[in-house]
Motif scaffolding. Structure first.
Motif, PDB file in Angstrom:
ATOM      1  N   THR A  78       0.829  -1.209   0.000  1.00 35.59           N
ATOM      2  CA  THR A  78       0.000   0.000   0.000  1.00 35.59           C
ATOM      3  C   THR A  78       0.864   1.260   0.000  1.00 35.59           C
ATOM      4  N   SER A  79       2.024   1.196   0.633  1.00 35.45           N
ATOM      5  CA  SER A  79       2.930   2.349   0.634  1.00 35.45           C
ATOM      6  C   SER A  79       3.499   2.598  -0.762  1.00 35.45           C
ATOM      7  N   ILE A  80       3.822   1.522  -1.470  1.00 32.77           N
ATOM      8  CA  ILE A  80       4.407   1.661  -2.810  1.00 32.77           C
ATOM      9  C   ILE A  80       3.444   2.360  -3.750  1.00 32.77           C
ATOM     10  N   PHE A  81       2.151   2.024  -3.660  1.00 33.98           N
ATOM     11  CA  PHE A  81       1.181   2.543  -4.629  1.00 33.98           C
ATOM     12  C   PHE A  81       0.518   3.845  -4.199  1.00 33.98           C
ATOM     13  N   GLN A  82       0.965   4.435  -3.097  1.00 28.94           N
ATOM     14  CA  GLN A  82       0.451   5.751  -2.753  1.00 28.94           C
ATOM     15  C   GLN A  82       0.813   6.750  -3.848  1.00 28.94           C
ATOM     16  N   PRO A  83      -0.104   7.621  -4.252  1.00 26.71           N
ATOM     17  CA  PRO A  83       0.176   8.572  -5.349  1.00 26.71           C
ATOM     18  C   PRO A  83       1.426   9.411  -5.122  1.00 26.71           C
ATOM     19  N   ALA A  84       1.763   9.686  -3.848  1.00 25.91           N
ATOM     20  CA  ALA A  84       2.943  10.505  -3.569  1.00 25.91           C
ATOM     21  C   ALA A  84       4.238   9.707  -3.609  1.00 25.91           C
ATOM     22  N   SER A  85       4.130   8.386  -3.699  1.00 27.03           N
ATOM     23  CA  SER A  85       5.334   7.555  -3.715  1.00 27.03           C
ATOM     24  C   SER A  85       6.005   7.604  -5.081  1.00 27.03           C
ATOM     25  N   PRO A  86       7.341   7.675  -5.125  1.00 28.27           N
ATOM     26  CA  PRO A  86       8.039   7.670  -6.428  1.00 28.27           C
ATOM     27  C   PRO A  86       7.971   6.323  -7.141  1.00 28.27           C
ATOM     28  N   LEU A  87       7.484   5.278  -6.444  1.00 22.01           N
ATOM     29  CA  LEU A  87       7.416   3.936  -7.043  1.00 22.01           C
ATOM     30  C   LEU A  87       6.012   3.558  -7.492  1.00 22.01           C
ATOM     31  N   HIS A  88       5.046   4.470  -7.351  1.00 19.39           N
ATOM     32  CA  HIS A  88       3.664   4.076  -7.616  1.00 19.39           C
ATOM     33  C   HIS A  88       3.387   3.870  -9.097  1.00 19.39           C
ATOM     34  N   ASP A  89       4.172   4.494  -9.964  1.00 14.63           N
ATOM     35  CA  ASP A  89       3.929   4.408 -11.402  1.00 14.63           C
ATOM     36  C   ASP A  89       4.616   3.170 -11.969  1.00 14.63           C
ATOM     37  N   GLY A  90       3.881   2.127 -12.190  1.00 15.60           N
ATOM     38  CA  GLY A  90       4.442   0.870 -12.677  1.00 15.60           C
ATOM     39  C   GLY A  90       3.891  -0.300 -11.883  1.00 15.60           C
ATOM     40  N   ALA A  91       4.451  -1.476 -12.121  1.00 13.90           N
ATOM     41  CA  ALA A  91       3.953  -2.702 -11.486  1.00 13.90           C
ATOM     42  C   ALA A  91       4.932  -3.198 -10.434  1.00 13.90           C
ATOM     43  N   VAL A  92       4.391  -3.890  -9.455  1.00 15.09           N
ATOM     44  CA  VAL A  92       5.190  -4.615  -8.464  1.00 15.09           C
ATOM     45  C   VAL A  92       5.244  -6.078  -8.906  1.00 15.09           C
ATOM     46  N   ILE A  93       6.420  -6.672  -8.880  1.00 17.99           N
ATOM     47  CA  ILE A  93       6.584  -8.076  -9.256  1.00 17.99           C
ATOM     48  C   ILE A  93       6.964  -8.882  -8.019  1.00 17.99           C
ATOM     49  N   VAL A  94       6.200  -9.933  -7.765  1.00 18.59           N
ATOM     50  CA  VAL A  94       6.398 -10.785  -6.590  1.00 18.59           C
ATOM     51  C   VAL A  94       6.983 -12.115  -7.030  1.00 18.59           C
ATOM     52  N   GLN A  95       8.072 -12.512  -6.383  1.00 19.13           N
ATOM     53  CA  GLN A  95       8.691 -13.825  -6.596  1.00 19.13           C
ATOM     54  C   GLN A  95       8.615 -14.605  -5.291  1.00 19.13           C
ATOM     55  N   GLY A  96       7.819 -15.682  -5.286  1.00 17.63           N
ATOM     56  CA  GLY A  96       7.672 -16.448  -4.049  1.00 17.63           C
ATOM     57  C   GLY A  96       7.022 -15.593  -2.986  1.00 17.63           C
ATOM     58  N   ASN A  97       7.704 -15.390  -1.850  1.00 15.81           N
ATOM     59  CA  ASN A  97       7.188 -14.530  -0.788  1.00 15.81           C
ATOM     60  C   ASN A  97       7.994 -13.244  -0.680  1.00 15.81           C
ATOM     61  N   ARG A  98       8.623 -12.833  -1.790  1.00 14.90           N
ATOM     62  CA  ARG A  98       9.438 -11.627  -1.820  1.00 14.90           C
ATOM     63  C   ARG A  98       8.955 -10.675  -2.908  1.00 14.90           C
ATOM     64  N   ILE A  99       9.006  -9.385  -2.607  1.00 13.30           N
ATOM     65  CA  ILE A  99       8.751  -8.369  -3.631  1.00 13.30           C
ATOM     66  C   ILE A  99      10.084  -8.127  -4.329  1.00 13.30           C
ATOM     67  N   ALA A 100      10.194  -8.572  -5.571  1.00 16.12           N
ATOM     68  CA  ALA A 100      11.465  -8.477  -6.291  1.00 16.12           C
ATOM     69  C   ALA A 100      11.764  -7.057  -6.720  1.00 16.12           C
ATOM     70  N   ALA A 101      10.758  -6.350  -7.256  1.00 17.07           N
ATOM     71  CA  ALA A 101      10.986  -5.004  -7.778  1.00 17.07           C
ATOM     72  C   ALA A 101       9.672  -4.254  -7.868  1.00 17.07           C
ATOM     73  N   ALA A 102       9.786  -2.933  -7.924  1.00 15.61           N
ATOM     74  CA  ALA A 102       8.631  -2.061  -8.102  1.00 15.61           C
ATOM     75  C   ALA A 102       8.908  -1.119  -9.264  1.00 15.61           C
ATOM     76  N   ALA A 103       7.877  -0.387  -9.674  1.00 19.69           N
ATOM     77  CA  ALA A 103       7.980   0.550 -10.799  1.00 19.69           C
ATOM     78  C   ALA A 103       8.442  -0.160 -12.067  1.00 19.69           C
ATOM     79  N   CYS A 104       7.935  -1.371 -12.283  1.00 20.08           N
ATOM     80  CA  CYS A 104       8.293  -2.148 -13.478  1.00 20.08           C
ATOM     81  C   CYS A 104       7.293  -1.838 -14.595  1.00 20.08           C
ATOM     82  N   PHE A 105       7.787  -1.655 -15.787  1.00 17.62           N
ATOM     83  CA  PHE A 105       6.932  -1.363 -16.929  1.00 17.62           C
ATOM     84  C   PHE A 105       6.670  -2.644 -17.720  1.00 17.62           C
ATOM     85  N   LEU A 106       5.409  -2.842 -18.087  1.00 19.52           N
ATOM     86  CA  LEU A 106       4.966  -4.064 -18.748  1.00 19.52           C
ATOM     87  C   LEU A 106       4.486  -3.762 -20.165  1.00 19.52           C
ATOM     88  N   PRO A 107       4.509  -4.765 -21.048  1.00 17.46           N
ATOM     89  CA  PRO A 107       4.018  -4.555 -22.417  1.00 17.46           C
ATOM     90  C   PRO A 107       2.498  -4.452 -22.445  1.00 17.46           C
TER      91      PRO A 107
END
Length: 272
Positions: free
Chosen positions: A162-191
């Motif tokens: 929820t913190s990542i996707f807050q409009p004021a967060s620099p990481l909100h623009d893009g996708a979060v990718i989850v691997q297993g029980n870990r958040i691998a990356a944020a602000a990922c752009f998808l096709p």
């Protein structure tokens, strides 16, 4: 019948290895036909078969010009197929990569706690009308998309999501990718999906989720910023207006399917 008897007498002996060879080729051809059935590649396959037949006919009838044209076009046709059908080729290779043999090399899947964190995060974001897209990696790796985002390597928690996707967060623009029980990356752009059947009312997040899941077996959770509706994308299809209970059950089924070796598909719905 004498010619048939003579032919059978002169033919080479057939061993078990020859039968195995024929069986493997037959299976590969059958799987290939299943992959291209109902796609534009089917028309290309029919055209290719026609050209091959025309090549042999031209040799039999001594049509030198036709034979020369087909022989010189063959090389360019191969490159044209690779360029025009690169997405279909990737999808076919991904299909073979999901064969039962490769399931022995899978990583351990997310547990129930991770699923619960994802459901709580999606529900919280939907209640606040905060847009989000969360991608869950399954059998096919998403390393190329992860490397294009901001690496995190953090435990999956609804507070972090929820913190990542807050409009004021620099990481909100893009996708979060989850691997297993870990958040691998944020602000990922998808096709983005280019499927003409997708409803025009679906926004960029939904099209990105569809575009990614068209190419691999990932699962994407999408929260609409305008309506607060939770959607689930899988195999290029999308399920909309999901309740927290429905989302929880779908995610558990999809996560557990990795352990059991059963591949679960999504509902074919593009309606709003």
């Amino acid at each position: 019948m004498e010619w048939l008897t003579e032919f059978l007498r002169q033919r080479p002996a057939i061993s078990w290895w020859d039968l195995l060879d024929i069986a493997l080729v037959s299976i590969l051809i059958y799987e290939l036909l299943l992959l291209i059935r109902g796609t534009r590649a089917m028309q290309m396959a029919l055209s290719g078969g026609f050209l091959i037949g025309l090549f042999f006919v031209s040799e039999w009838l001594n049509l030198e010009t036709v034979n020369w044209v087909i022989r010189n076009l063959a090389t360019y046709v191969v490159f044209a197929i690779i360029v025009l059908f690169q997405a279909d080729i990737r999808r076919a290779l991904a299909h073979f990569g999901r064969a039962q043999f490769f399931k022995y090399f899978e990583r351990s899947s997310s547990d129930d706690e991770t699923v619960e964190e994802l459901v709580v995060a999606a529900t919280t974001l939907a209640a606040r009308h905060i847009g989000a897209i969360i991608v869950i990696e399954r059998q096919i790796g998403l390393r190329n998309y992860i490397e294009g985002g901001i690496p995190l390597d953090a435990t999956v928690t609804y507070d972090l999501l929820t913190s990542i996707f807050q409009p004021a967060s620099p990481l909100h623009d893009g996708a979060v990718i989850v691997q297993g029980n870990r958040i691998a990356a944020a602000a990922c752009f998808l096709p983005l999906s280019v499927n003409p059947r997708v409803s025009r009312e679906l926004g960029t997040r939904h099209r990105a989720a569809l575009g990614l899941t068209e190419e691999n077996d990932a699962v994407a959770i999408v929260v609409s910023e305008e309506t607060g509706i939770i959607s689930l994308a899988l195999d290029g299809n999308i399920e909309r207006s999901m309740t927290p209970e429905q989302l929880r059950e779908r995610l558990k089924a999809l996560v557990l399917s990795r352990r059991s070796g059963v591949r679960t598909t999504g509902a074919r719905s593009y309606d709003v």
